[in-house]
Design an enzyme around this catalytic site. Structure first.
Site, PDB file in Angstrom:
ATOM      1  N   PRO A 198      48.055  46.899  49.535  1.00 49.19           N
ATOM      2  CG  PRO A 198      45.936  47.492  49.036  1.00 49.19           C
ATOM      3  CD  PRO A 198      47.325  47.138  48.589  1.00 49.19           C
ATOM      4  CB  THR A 217      53.925  36.721  52.375  1.00 45.77           C
ATOM      5  OG1 THR A 217      53.972  38.034  53.690  1.00 45.77           O
ATOM      6  CG2 THR A 217      54.856  35.861  53.178  1.00 45.77           C
ATOM      7  CD  GLU A 234      18.696  48.020  56.252  1.00 42.75           C
ATOM      8  OE1 GLU A 234      19.448  48.215  55.016  1.00 42.75           O
ATOM      9  OE2 GLU A 234      19.450  48.139  57.192  1.00 42.75           O
TER      10      GLU A 234
END
Length: 656
Positions: free
Chosen positions: A210, A216, A433
């Site tokens: 992913p 890199t 919530e």
């Protein structure tokens, strides 16, 4: 930087040179004196009359300076290259009187060493300027031509290997991948050791995973450990508007690599150029395929004796050409996934180096609060925490900044405390919530409730944070899925219980999308339906490491589609009833939590635990459900990691 671009233009320097020469000849060159000029005949007459005191001349120069008895100076010019002495003698001008005293002082200075050259340069200056302008415009035309021809040159950036900036010590959380790549380092450092045993040096390593998992960074660490040059280029930099440019750049890239061997060539996002030939949504692409063919030849063609290793990174390994990923080109595939809790601790240790931390910072707690976070996410968390500490004028980064940074990265965006909410909106969001949190606390298989708030953040009017269990990130059971469905519907059910069916808001829109997706995946993807059995319905083409389906081919009829819809509806209805039962049993806790949210806006820590301890737990009975499997477990692809979940994912509820 753009303001200094004109300094790089050679035409500007040419103009400056001409201006400098003009000023030199104007003020310092021959004839720069501002004295008045007088004819040579008048000068001779004045000399005969005894009015001249001194004459200055220079060898090889026709110009003279005449000084009169009253101190005035005049310029004059000889008619020929004859000397001043001979001219005065020809006209009978005495230089001494009868007493032998000098009446006219004649001074003849030797010619300067550079005088002749300066005279020649003065004569040739116009010609030189014309030649300079001609050369300048020719170079401009040549530069335009070279710029067009330079399209075939590689755009790869080279990093020297003698001064490594990144090593394996700078990479954490990917120990297995580092072990695989450590052998590549040995190949580059000690090739004779492997050649003696007949081992062939790997031509390439394909790193898949992913975004943000360190592909890199690992490739640069390999180059730093091996101490060899490192060429970096993106797959999209090969193909341009001109035909044949891509193949030319590939040849130039590998030519540079061979000249600097041993070295590493890193191609980021290789799927941009390595896509399977003749395939894809847009059909074939001749230029891209030509570039791919050149890469295939360079990696495993006739010339295979070079010590150049290619490392490529992609999050789309499913679309790469089979000829590219076969052994002999990319001999190894290194899979990088989101780090586990130990990996996250090590990654956080790397990123907090050099940053002043307060005594209350606990990286282990922080790592456990960030399941599913990639290395890039954790780096962003540390950076956001440092920014928040600086904004709050603190000298050290405390745990509070890290907590805020985690929520900022997980949910997206800062807290929007300036957003004005009416009392009615606050009440709706508070009950919404609280419904998520209470249902989650009542179900043993649900994720742990970590925080509840009605402070808007990003596009959410409020949110509930859950802390997923580390073991459940890759494997989910039926009971866990159903608990998650009930938790997601808890906000909608709470609104319905408190305000009635006619006053339900749009605040649950994001929850309903998530519920529908999970329920349909349980039926069509995971085989969790007793009615339809362990069958996968629909052939899906997916972005393996991006977590998104881009197409689905329907391989079932209308009757099966109707049964799928009925099963999805049954699963969602069961979860809705579960959430309703929990909230009705815990109505007092629901009211108290909503009131506490209105008063304090955020509940966490001991304050939240005190309310959750009052919630009556509920154990789901799946024996009567039509959506279970014999073993109750299934594999959940890691394409959609469970970061801390928020209950309200869409826009804030509209006022009722």
């Amino acid at each position: 930087m753009g303001d200094n671009r004109w300094l790089k233009n050679s035409f500007v320097y040419l103009i400056i040179l001409v201006a400098a020469l003009a000023l030199f000849f104007q003020y310092l060159g021959p004839g720069a004196s501002q004295t008045e000029e007088k004819g040579i005949a008048d000068v001779i007459a004045d000399a005969q009359a005894g009015l001249v005191r001194e004459i200055q001349a220079q060898a090889g120069d026709e110009q003279i300076i005449v000084t009169y008895n009253d101190g005035k100076k005049y310029r004059s010019r000889l008619e020929s290259a004859d000397s001043v002495m001979r001219l005065l003698a020809d006209y009978g001008v005495p230089l001494r009187n009868e007493q032998g005293q000098r009446t006219i002082n004649v001074i003849v200075q030797p010619a300067p060493a550079w005088g002749g050259l300066l005279s020649i340069f003065t004569i040739l200056l116009p010609t030189l300027l014309l030649i300079g302008f001609f050369v300048f415009f020719m170079r401009q035309a040549q530069g335009s031509n070279n710029q067009a021809m330079s399209f075939g040159k590689s755009r790869a950036r080279m990093f020297a290997g003698d001064k490594p900036t990144i090593t394996f010590a700078d990479v954490a959380g990917q120990e297995e991948a580092k072990q695989d790549l450590a052998e590549i380092v040995e190949f580059l450092k000690f090739p004779d050791k492997f050649a003696a045993l007949g081992a062939r040096i790997p031509r390439g390593v394909l790193m898949v995973g992913p975004p943000g998992t360190g592909k890199t960074l690992l490739s640069r660490a390999v180059a730093g450990e091996a101490g060899v040059p490192f060429f970096s280029i993106s797959g999209s930099e090969f193909v341009e508007m001109f035909v044949g440019v891509g193949a030319s750049r590939v040849r130039d890239l590998f030519d540079q690599a061979k000249r600097n061997a041993p070295c590493i060539v890193f191609i980021d996002e290789i799927d941009a150029v390595g896509r399977q030939r003749g395939a894809g949504l847009g059909g074939s692409h001749d230029e891209r395929e030509q570039t791919l063919n050149q890469i295939l030849v360079e990696m495993d063609g006739f010339d295979t004796n070079t010590n150049v290793i290619v490392i490529a990174a992609t999050n789309r390994p499913d679309v790469l050409d089979p000829a590219l990923v076969r052994p002999g080109r990319f001999d190894r595939q290194v899979v990088l996934d989101a780090p586990d809790v130990r990996g996250r601790i090590e990654i956080l240790k790397v990123h907090v180096k050099g940053k002043p931390l307060a005594e209350d910072v606990n990286l282990e707690i922080l790592a456990r609060q960030t399941p599913g976070f990639s290395g890039a996410d954790l780096m962003n968390v540390v950076n956001e925490a440092a920014i928040l500490a600086a904004r709050r004028s603190k000298r050290k980064i405390s745990m509070a900044e890290f907590q805020d940074a985690v929520e900022r990265v997980a949910i997206g965006g800062p807290e929007r405390r300036s957003r004005v909410m009416t009392d009615r909106q606050k009440l709706v969001v508070a009950y919404h919530e609280a419904g998520h949190a209470i249902v989650g606390a009542a179900l043993p298989k649900a994720d742990k409730v970590q925080k509840v708030t009605i402070i808007p953040r990003g596009q959410a009017g409020g949110y509930t944070l859950f802390l997923p269990d580390e073991d459940s990130l890759n494997l989910r059971t039926v009971s866990q899925f159903k608990a998650r469905l009930a938790v997601s519907l808890g906000g909608r059910v709470a609104e319905e219980i408190v305000f009635g069916n006619e006053e339900v808001t749009t605040g649950a829109s994001g929850d309903l999308v998530q519920v529908t997706r999970i329920a349909r995946a349980m039926v069509t993807r995971y085989g969790m339906s007793q009615r339809l059995g362990p069958i996968v319905f629909g052939e899906k083409e997916e972005l393996i490491f991006l977590g998104r389906e881009i197409s689905e081919q329907r391989n079932y009829g209308d009757e099966v589609a109707r049964q799928i819809d009925e099963e999805v509806h049954a699963i969602v209805s069961e979860a809705y009833e579960t959430a309703q039962q929990i909230l009705l049993q815990n109505r007092a806790v629901l009211d108290d939590m909503a009131n506490a949210l209105i008063e304090y806006e955020t509940l966490d820590g001991e304050q939240l635990e005190e309310l959750i301890r009052r919630v009556k737990p509920l154990t789901l009975d799946f024996s009567k459900s039509g959506s279970t499997t014999p073993n109750g477990r299934t594999e959940d692809r890691p394409a959609q990691p469970d970061a801390p979940q928020m209950g309200l994912g869409g826009p804030s509820p509209l006022p009722a």
